[in-house]
Motif scaffolding. Structure first.
Motif, PDB file in Angstrom:
ATOM      1  N   THR A 117       0.754  -1.280  -0.094  1.00  0.00           N
ATOM      2  CA  THR A 117      -0.108   0.132  -0.013  1.00  0.00           C
ATOM      3  C   THR A 117       1.106   1.271   0.048  1.00  0.00           C
ATOM      4  O   THR A 117       1.875   1.368   0.684  1.00  0.00           O
ATOM      5  CB  THR A 117      -0.923  -0.166   1.174  1.00  0.00           C
ATOM      6  N   GLY A 119       3.074   4.251   0.786  1.00  0.00           N
ATOM      7  CA  GLY A 119       3.594   4.752   1.941  1.00  0.00           C
ATOM      8  C   GLY A 119       4.088   3.556   2.769  1.00  0.00           C
ATOM      9  O   GLY A 119       4.669   3.653   3.667  1.00  0.00           O
ATOM     10  N   ASN A 120       3.869   2.282   2.186  1.00  0.00           N
ATOM     11  CA  ASN A 120       4.318   1.153   2.871  1.00  0.00           C
ATOM     12  C   ASN A 120       4.143   1.095   4.310  1.00  0.00           C
ATOM     13  O   ASN A 120       4.966   0.961   5.328  1.00  0.00           O
ATOM     14  CB  ASN A 120       5.718   1.094   2.644  1.00  0.00           C
ATOM     15  N   PRO A 121       2.756   1.174   4.966  1.00  0.00           N
ATOM     16  CA  PRO A 121       2.677   1.132   6.344  1.00  0.00           C
ATOM     17  C   PRO A 121       3.139   0.001   7.185  1.00  0.00           C
ATOM     18  O   PRO A 121       3.278   0.076   8.231  1.00  0.00           O
ATOM     19  CB  PRO A 121       1.062   1.516   6.531  1.00  0.00           C
ATOM     20  N   LYS A 122       3.046  -1.117   6.607  1.00  0.00           N
ATOM     21  CA  LYS A 122       3.827  -2.285   7.374  1.00  0.00           C
ATOM     22  C   LYS A 122       5.273  -2.332   7.236  1.00  0.00           C
ATOM     23  O   LYS A 122       5.728  -3.407   8.139  1.00  0.00           O
ATOM     24  CB  LYS A 122       3.106  -3.392   6.767  1.00  0.00           C
ATOM     25  N   ARG A 123       6.001  -1.234   6.537  1.00  0.00           N
ATOM     26  CA  ARG A 123       7.259  -1.367   6.667  1.00  0.00           C
ATOM     27  C   ARG A 123       8.107  -2.825   6.143  1.00  0.00           C
ATOM     28  O   ARG A 123       8.941  -3.249   6.803  1.00  0.00           O
ATOM     29  CB  ARG A 123       7.762  -1.053   8.314  1.00  0.00           C
ATOM     30  N   ASP A 183      -1.984  -6.836   2.369  1.00  0.00           N
ATOM     31  CA  ASP A 183      -0.904  -5.762   2.873  1.00  0.00           C
ATOM     32  C   ASP A 183       0.148  -5.701   1.924  1.00  0.00           C
ATOM     33  O   ASP A 183       0.840  -4.857   1.591  1.00  0.00           O
ATOM     34  CB  ASP A 183      -0.343  -6.112   4.066  1.00  0.00           C
TER      35      ASP A 183
END
Length: 252
Positions: A117, A119-123, A183
């Protein structure tokens, strides 16, 4: 008129007829029009749609109709009699299953990235990160090229994971990320770039172990072989190469 002179006149007439005939053939080739039906891997959707439009502009009177999908499904459709002039697959293995195909030409290559997603919220930083607890991952089924490539890359990384879904083509896997249903997904670099407004593409080193060659071929039973070959020639032209490389494909 002497026999010798008669012979010269006859030879000149024959030569003139041959020239006129060849000129007529050239005019017919230049004026060739019709519909070209192209079956192409889903990952070629954006670039081939652009190439089809440009081809029609460069060859007035010609129309290109596309059928995009998973390469294995397209090969099955062709073998079952679906009418097509050209087949462009995402892997040689799928091309090899098409009966009656002439010698294919590899025109581009592609490799995988991890689509996440925006912004790569899950890093996520690599394949190992896809095994994090609670992380939902989509993969392509191994019967299609993006799934086979993903299996190769995961094996090279020594990573084992259980996806929440197996999709039948790369666009479907990417859509799961775009709509927030998973994700992450393993997709081609070109597909991530085409959806850059919605997803980020994370590069990982093991993708170098799973690069896919894309072959294209004029089918033996093509209804429009002349038009089909014209389209293939356009794909291989400088204009075609420019569109494909700008989309993220690599030269073979």
């Amino acid at each position: 008129m002497s026999p010798a002179r008669v012979g010269r006149v006859i030879r000149r007439c024959v030569a003139l007829l041959l020239v006129l005939g060849l000129a007529g053939c050239g005019d017919a080739a230049a004026a060739q029009t019709g519909t070209v039906t192209v079956f192409a891997a889903a990952s070629l959707t954006e670039s081939f749609t652009t190439l089809g439009r440009q081809f029609e502009e460069a060859h007035p009177g010609n129309r290109v109709v596309f059928n995009f999908g998973g390469s294995s499904a397209l090969a099955t459709q062709i073998n079952e009699g679906a009418p097509a002039d050209v087949f462009a697959a995402a892997a040689p293995a799928n091309m090899a299953t098409v009966t009656g195909a002439a010698a294919p030409v590899t025109f581009v290559r592609n490799q995988l990235v991890i689509a996440v997603t925006d912004g790569n919220p899950k890093r996520v930083t690599g394949l190992a990160g896809l095994t994090a607890p609670g992380l939902k991952v989509a993969l392509c089924a191994e019967s299609v090229p993006c799934g086979a490539a993903a299996a190769t890359a995961l094996a090279a990384a020594g990573v084992s994971l259980t996806p929440v879904t197996l999709e039948q083509d790369v666009k479907a896997a990417l859509a799961k990320v775009r709509f927030g249903e998973v994700d992450a997904a393993l997709v081609y670099r070109t597909d991530a770039e085409a959806s850059a407004a919605d997803v980020d593409g994370i590069e990982f080193p093991e993708s170098a172990k799973a690069i896919n060659d894309y072959p294209i071929v004029l089918l033996k039973d093509a209804a429009n072989p002349g038009g089909g070959q014209m389209f293939i020639d356009y794909v291989l032209s400088a204009d075609g190469v420019r569109v494909l490389t700008e989309a993220g494909f690599q030269a073979p």
